[in-house]
Scaffold this motif. Sequence first.
Motif, PDB file in Angstrom:
ATOM      1  N   MET A 281      -4.398 -21.995  -8.259  1.00  0.00           N
ATOM      2  CA  MET A 281      -5.253 -22.209  -9.417  1.00  0.00           C
ATOM      3  C   MET A 281      -5.353 -23.678  -9.795  1.00  0.00           C
ATOM      4  N   ALA A 282      -4.663 -24.532  -9.041  1.00  0.00           N
ATOM      5  CA  ALA A 282      -4.560 -25.936  -9.443  1.00  0.00           C
ATOM      6  C   ALA A 282      -5.933 -26.574  -9.591  1.00  0.00           C
ATOM      7  N   ASP A 283      -6.837 -26.220  -8.690  1.00  0.00           N
ATOM      8  CA  ASP A 283      -8.155 -26.828  -8.758  1.00  0.00           C
ATOM      9  C   ASP A 283      -8.897 -26.381 -10.003  1.00  0.00           C
ATOM     10  N   GLN A 284      -8.795 -25.077 -10.255  1.00  0.00           N
ATOM     11  CA  GLN A 284      -9.517 -24.518 -11.375  1.00  0.00           C
ATOM     12  C   GLN A 284      -9.030 -25.093 -12.699  1.00  0.00           C
ATOM     13  N   TYR A 285      -7.724 -25.299 -12.774  1.00  0.00           N
ATOM     14  CA  TYR A 285      -7.170 -25.776 -14.034  1.00  0.00           C
ATOM     15  C   TYR A 285      -7.075 -27.286 -14.094  1.00  0.00           C
ATOM     16  N   GLN A 286      -7.603 -27.944 -13.076  1.00  0.00           N
ATOM     17  CA  GLN A 286      -7.639 -29.401 -13.057  1.00  0.00           C
ATOM     18  C   GLN A 286      -6.272 -30.015 -13.317  1.00  0.00           C
ATOM     19  N   LEU A 287      -5.284 -29.547 -12.610  1.00  0.00           N
ATOM     20  CA  LEU A 287      -3.965 -30.160 -12.754  1.00  0.00           C
ATOM     21  C   LEU A 287      -4.027 -31.582 -12.206  1.00  0.00           C
ATOM     22  N   PRO A 288      -3.225 -32.476 -12.755  1.00  0.00           N
ATOM     23  CA  PRO A 288      -3.216 -33.846 -12.236  1.00  0.00           C
ATOM     24  C   PRO A 288      -2.774 -33.858 -10.775  1.00  0.00           C
ATOM     25  N   PRO A 289      -3.305 -34.778  -9.971  1.00  0.00           N
ATOM     26  CA  PRO A 289      -2.996 -34.792  -8.529  1.00  0.00           C
ATOM     27  C   PRO A 289      -1.506 -34.847  -8.215  1.00  0.00           C
ATOM     28  N   THR A 290      -0.739 -35.566  -9.017  1.00  0.00           N
ATOM     29  CA  THR A 290       0.698 -35.623  -8.709  1.00  0.00           C
ATOM     30  C   THR A 290       1.354 -34.266  -8.875  1.00  0.00           C
ATOM     31  N   THR A 291       0.887 -33.525  -9.885  1.00  0.00           N
ATOM     32  CA  THR A 291       1.448 -32.190 -10.079  1.00  0.00           C
ATOM     33  C   THR A 291       1.102 -31.296  -8.896  1.00  0.00           C
ATOM     34  N   VAL A 292      -0.137 -31.448  -8.411  1.00  0.00           N
ATOM     35  CA  VAL A 292      -0.542 -30.648  -7.254  1.00  0.00           C
ATOM     36  C   VAL A 292       0.338 -30.991  -6.051  1.00  0.00           C
ATOM     37  N   GLU A 293       0.561 -32.286  -5.867  1.00  0.00           N
ATOM     38  CA  GLU A 293       1.412 -32.726  -4.763  1.00  0.00           C
ATOM     39  C   GLU A 293       2.821 -32.145  -4.894  1.00  0.00           C
ATOM     40  N   TYR A 294       3.309 -32.185  -6.125  1.00  0.00           N
ATOM     41  CA  TYR A 294       4.630 -31.614  -6.408  1.00  0.00           C
ATOM     42  C   TYR A 294       4.657 -30.137  -6.034  1.00  0.00           C
TER      43      TYR A 294
ATOM     44  N   GLU B 191       1.081 -14.839   1.696  1.00  0.00           N
ATOM     45  CA  GLU B 191       0.601 -14.560   0.341  1.00  0.00           C
ATOM     46  C   GLU B 191      -0.833 -15.029   0.163  1.00  0.00           C
ATOM     47  N   ASN B 192      -1.438 -15.485   1.279  1.00  0.00           N
ATOM     48  CA  ASN B 192      -2.795 -16.003   1.260  1.00  0.00           C
ATOM     49  C   ASN B 192      -2.931 -17.214   0.345  1.00  0.00           C
ATOM     50  N   ILE B 193      -1.941 -18.042   0.387  1.00  0.00           N
ATOM     51  CA  ILE B 193      -1.969 -19.294  -0.355  1.00  0.00           C
ATOM     52  C   ILE B 193      -2.009 -20.413   0.674  1.00  0.00           C
ATOM     53  N   GLN B 194      -2.789 -21.426   0.371  1.00  0.00           N
ATOM     54  CA  GLN B 194      -2.771 -22.591   1.258  1.00  0.00           C
ATOM     55  C   GLN B 194      -1.916 -23.675   0.627  1.00  0.00           C
ATOM     56  N   PHE B 195      -1.015 -24.210   1.399  1.00  0.00           N
ATOM     57  CA  PHE B 195      -0.318 -25.391   0.892  1.00  0.00           C
ATOM     58  C   PHE B 195      -0.126 -26.377   2.021  1.00  0.00           C
TER      59      PHE B 195
ATOM     60  N   VAL C  57       8.232 -31.485   9.893  1.00  0.00           N
ATOM     61  CA  VAL C  57       7.676 -31.797   8.582  1.00  0.00           C
ATOM     62  C   VAL C  57       8.747 -32.410   7.694  1.00  0.00           C
ATOM     63  N   VAL C  58       8.269 -33.108   6.670  1.00  0.00           N
ATOM     64  CA  VAL C  58       9.189 -33.709   5.707  1.00  0.00           C
ATOM     65  C   VAL C  58       9.651 -32.625   4.754  1.00  0.00           C
ATOM     66  N   ASN C  59      10.914 -32.603   4.505  1.00  0.00           N
ATOM     67  CA  ASN C  59      11.511 -31.529   3.719  1.00  0.00           C
ATOM     68  C   ASN C  59      12.212 -32.096   2.499  1.00  0.00           C
ATOM     69  N   GLU C  60      11.589 -33.119   1.922  1.00  0.00           N
ATOM     70  CA  GLU C  60      12.245 -33.777   0.792  1.00  0.00           C
ATOM     71  C   GLU C  60      12.265 -32.875  -0.421  1.00  0.00           C
ATOM     72  N   ARG C  61      13.241 -33.111  -1.245  1.00  0.00           N
ATOM     73  CA  ARG C  61      13.246 -32.485  -2.551  1.00  0.00           C
ATOM     74  C   ARG C  61      12.063 -33.059  -3.300  1.00  0.00           C
ATOM     75  N   ALA C  62      11.272 -32.160  -3.872  1.00  0.00           N
ATOM     76  CA  ALA C  62      10.079 -32.652  -4.548  1.00  0.00           C
ATOM     77  C   ALA C  62      10.468 -33.466  -5.773  1.00  0.00           C
ATOM     78  N   TRP C  63       9.737 -34.509  -6.035  1.00  0.00           N
ATOM     79  CA  TRP C  63      10.043 -35.299  -7.220  1.00  0.00           C
ATOM     80  C   TRP C  63       9.220 -34.789  -8.386  1.00  0.00           C
ATOM     81  N   VAL C  64       9.725 -35.056  -9.579  1.00  0.00           N
ATOM     82  CA  VAL C  64       9.041 -34.550 -10.764  1.00  0.00           C
ATOM     83  C   VAL C  64       7.897 -35.503 -11.099  1.00  0.00           C
ATOM     84  N   PRO C  65       6.709 -34.976 -11.256  1.00  0.00           N
ATOM     85  CA  PRO C  65       5.552 -35.851 -11.439  1.00  0.00           C
ATOM     86  C   PRO C  65       5.442 -36.361 -12.860  1.00  0.00           C
ATOM     87  N   ASN C  66       6.263 -37.297 -13.201  1.00  0.00           N
ATOM     88  CA  ASN C  66       6.280 -37.770 -14.578  1.00  0.00           C
ATOM     89  C   ASN C  66       6.117 -39.262 -14.685  1.00  0.00           C
TER      90      ASN C  66
END
Lengths: 346, 330
Positions: free
Chosen positions: A54-67, B17-21, B176-185
């Motif tokens: 849903m990230a696109d639909q809710y316009q999450l900031p790109p860093t959050t999407v990356e996270y 789960e039919n999710i793309q990441f 692939v890179v398997n880093e702990r994700a950082w908090v986007p803050n």
Amino acid sequence: MRIAELLEKRRQGWVELENMCDALQRSNYPFHKKGNLVSRFSALYRAACTDLSMADQYQLPPTTVEYLHRLVGRAHSQLYRSRQFPFRKWIYYMSVVAPQSIFRDICVKVAFVVFFGLFTLSALLAWSEGNFPGFAERVLGSEQIEQMEQSFDKPLAGNFDRYVTMSGYYIKHNTSIGLQCFALGPLILPSLCALGYNGVVLGASFGYMTRSDVEQGDVFFQFVTAHGVFELTAIALSAAAGLRLGVGLFATGGLKRLESFRLNAERALPIIMTSVMLFFMAAFTEGFLSPSSLPYIVKASFAVFSSGLLMYYFVVLGYPRPEIDEILEESEDNPWRKIGIEYAAR
Amino acid sequence: MNAQSAIDLTAVITTPENIQFEYRIAGPFRRLPALLLDFAIRVICFLVAFVLLLIVGLSIPFSGSIATMLFLIFWFAIDWFYGLVFESSWNGQTPGKYLTKIRVISIDGRPINGYQATVRNFLRLADFAPMVSLEMFFEDAPAVYMVPTFLVSLICMSITSRFQRLGDIAAGTMVVVNERAWVPNNVKLEDPRIASLSEHIPANFRMSSTLAKVIALYAERRTRIPTARRAELASHLARPLLKQFQFRDDTSPDLLLCALYYREFVTKDAFVDTRVQSLPSPLKREAPVPSSDDSPVQAPISNSLPPILNPSTTESTATANPIPLDRQVL
């Protein structure tokens, strides 16, 4: 709903999922035994997946999407972990899949013809001193012939210490050479050269030792008879596996080149596994039985026995039968199954 | 996620789960340290085994030959089966990969199985090819070809889209890179003028999703850009907006974009600060407003303000929300 609110709501779940991933990475954590934790983990994982979709639909900031991408990737690799080789599967693979796929593999036949053809030819040339003078000396070099004669000068009489040490050495040395032969398969030439070289050199040694004027011949055959069957077959098989890999690069059979290479690697695997097994058996025979002072008849009967064993493995187990074909067509382990939807989709 | 963001370094996985990441793919410079670490570990194991078996062989009578055999078999096993054993039992990681935070997975995103681990590790030798002799560097070194040049693997990596070496292609795997994700803050909107400026943006202004994305990207990166560049970058986007909002021309473009970010992504509830005094209106017909970040009339910037989107400020709201996550409706 504002995005920040949304993020705040979800963040707790994400952090929890991340902590669970951390716990899972510590291998001693008894996670798989606790059903409620597993279901919690999958619930959190599904929630994160939904957030990501849903990230696109809710316009999450790109860093959050990356996270989220990284978080879902991490959780995914923990949820779908690699499976280990169960022992029963190994038995099935080596006793059903491997002989069947070796039997129908044209590369094995080619490698066997090349190896044993060159072996026989070279042996004949080296043996008939009258017709082809100096062949063995040219192929092997007079130094090596002298060395060989020296090592088979005395009758065989090993002791236990030497048997054990030498079998270890043969495992390491010979199997490494076989595996190298396989690994260099994609480059095609090194693998073929190794096969031809081994065939010619071994054939020349055998031929030379068969000559009636070479006194060391008796001791030589005392030594090589027992393990020869396993070892020569293993050499041919390892090169066949390498050849199978190399062939995949140009005989694509309608697949993409890389995909064909991948499929042929899968097909080469049973061959190289069988080869490694044979190298091990040869090493133990070569270490214990060959250098012993047992009468020749024992060693000869072992050679007959091992030939029978290989015949059974490659021909009886390998001969295509409709009922086995049916099983194999269903089996995911069989590299020769018909290329169906799975490959067409890629 | 789709063709639009097809960057070399990502691989798109579609899960059951039919999710793309996306996975970030590890390139040669990420994988070389792992290789060297693994090599070092193998050498250490080799030495330890050598010393241990030497002690055993010398101290216990008649065990010398068995110790030698064990040592040779161990040497063989560590040469050929090190990667295979670890990758199939450690979920696609060897100790070196674990330390450098990379992981081997199938190209379809599934974990690698035993066959794949076998193929990719047996083919390592072809990837090291062509081997170079030590003799080329030292006159008196033996003429044994033992120094790997990695040319095959480098060529393979550069022509495949997933940085696969030959063994990876054969096994259908990728690293692939398997880093702990950082908090986007890393968005810091400490300037108190941002909040007040955002109030002056017309209420009927609605941002398109692409504009929102651009502004979010700008806000996340602006702290790494020098002030003069910020103004230059932001002015392209800000000038038409200033005209549209009828703001003064000398309003800082950087400030305007931050205000837009603030309005779009941050609620007022999440950013309550009573110390912020409302600024004079930036509208042209009203009182003047500070024009740029480094102007002397800048309002005091408080460092004690909580960064926006900080988890510490959100815990209270999060704990007050005990609905199970999978039941929550977005």
